[in-house]
Design a protein around this motif. Sequence first.
Motif, mmCIF file in Angstrom:
data_model
loop_
_atom_site.group_PDB
_atom_site.id
_atom_site.type_symbol
_atom_site.label_atom_id
_atom_site.label_comp_id
_atom_site.label_asym_id
_atom_site.label_seq_id
_atom_site.Cartn_x
_atom_site.Cartn_y
_atom_site.Cartn_z
ATOM 1 N N MET A 127 0.869 -1.118 0.172
ATOM 2 C CA MET A 127 -0.190 0.016 0.060
ATOM 3 C C MET A 127 0.992 1.164 0.155
ATOM 4 S SD MET A 127 -3.354 -0.514 -0.224
ATOM 5 C CE MET A 127 -3.853 -2.115 -0.386
ATOM 6 N N GLY A 128 0.559 2.288 -0.706
ATOM 7 C CA GLY A 128 1.227 3.430 -0.802
ATOM 8 C C GLY A 128 0.376 4.596 -0.016
ATOM 9 N N GLU A 129 0.910 5.870 -0.513
ATOM 10 C CA GLU A 129 0.220 7.048 0.267
ATOM 11 C C GLU A 129 -0.099 7.757 -0.759
ATOM 12 O OE1 GLU A 129 2.441 7.301 4.447
ATOM 13 O OE2 GLU A 129 3.755 7.867 2.872
ATOM 14 N N VAL A 130 -0.846 8.702 -0.368
ATOM 15 C CA VAL A 130 -1.344 9.695 -1.240
ATOM 16 C C VAL A 130 -1.237 10.992 -0.543
ATOM 17 C CG1 VAL A 130 -3.458 10.576 -2.452
ATOM 18 C CG2 VAL A 130 -3.023 8.274 -2.117
ATOM 19 N N SER A 131 -0.789 12.234 -1.257
ATOM 20 C CA SER A 131 -0.604 13.573 -0.640
ATOM 21 C C SER A 131 -2.088 14.362 -1.232
ATOM 22 C CB SER A 131 0.440 14.194 -1.450
ATOM 23 O OG SER A 131 0.568 15.827 -1.142
#
Length: 85
Positions: free
Chosen positions: A1-5
Amino acid sequence: MGEVSVTLKVMPEGTEVDLKKLEKEIKSRMDPHSIEEEPVAFGLKSLNVRKIIPDDAGGTDQLEEELLEIDGVKDVKVIDQRKLL
């Protein structure tokens, strides 16, 4: 899982709203990555609130609703959203 700005533009109800107080309230509720003032027009300024959320958070609706609950906030709009590597 990644991250979102996610960057959200928070518009106050008017020029009489204390932006420092508003900024403090936002920080206490959601621990943003950054908050910047942006001139809009005729002395009115908005706050651009940047928050890093998990990729699987399900969107920005919860963030927007949380910001709209704060006294002095008229409108909230997502102005940038990008996946972080």
